[in-house]
Design a protein around this motif. Structure first.
Motif, short mmCIF file in Angstrom:
data_model
loop_
_atom_site.label_atom_id
_atom_site.label_comp_id
_atom_site.label_asym_id
_atom_site.label_seq_id
_atom_site.Cartn_x
_atom_site.Cartn_y
_atom_site.Cartn_z
N SER A 102 -0.29 0.22 -4.29
CA SER A 102 -1.71 0.54 -4.42
C SER A 102 -2.03 1.81 -3.64
O SER A 102 -1.43 2.10 -2.60
N PRO B 130 2.12 5.32 -5.49
CA PRO B 130 1.64 4.57 -6.66
C PRO B 130 2.52 4.78 -7.90
O PRO B 130 2.69 3.85 -8.70
N GLN C 226 0.84 -1.21 0.00
CA GLN C 226 0.00 0.00 0.00
C GLN C 226 0.87 1.25 0.00
O GLN C 226 2.03 1.23 0.46
#
Length: 122
Positions: free
Chosen positions: A121, A87, A12
């Motif tokens: 992500s 990201p 993440q």
């Protein structure tokens, strides 16, 4: 010479990963090493590099302060510690051995690993 990269994965945003690249052969300590990355549809780009003894390091501006390159010559291994991942860091990451004089161009590196996928992500 063979280069084997590992350590990629799915993380993440804000997370961390540590990439490793093991280099076969007895000449590892003679060469500076680098990490590059390539996102889909984009050219391969420089990320970081380190001199043969670790005394000098170089970074792409977008990763400065977040990524750290290091090496352990006793283990024939170069590392890329990636913190505060974004990201836009998503790409296949490649380690490479530098044979030329410059630090930042793909053409200055003559041996490449197979790449490891990093996906961040949001």
């Amino acid at each position: 010479v063979q280069l084997q990269a590992s350590g990629g994965g799915l993380v993440q945003a804000g997370g961390s990963l540590r990439l490793s690249c093991v280099v076969s052969g007895r000449t590892f300590t003679s060469y500076p090493m680098g990490w590059f990355r390539q996102a889909p549809g984009k050219e391969r780009e420089f990320v970081a590099a380190i001199s043969w003894n670790g005394g000098s390091t170089y970074y792409q501006d977008s990763v400065k302060g977040r990524f750290t390159i290091s090496r352990d010559n006793a283990k024939n291994t170069v590392y890329l510690q990636m913190n505060s991942l974004k990201p836009e860091d998503t790409a296949v990451y490649y380690c490479a051995r530098r044979s030329g004089l410059g630090w930042y161009a793909v053409q200055q590196y003559d041996s490449w690993g197979q790449g490891t996928q990093v996906t961040v992500s949001s």
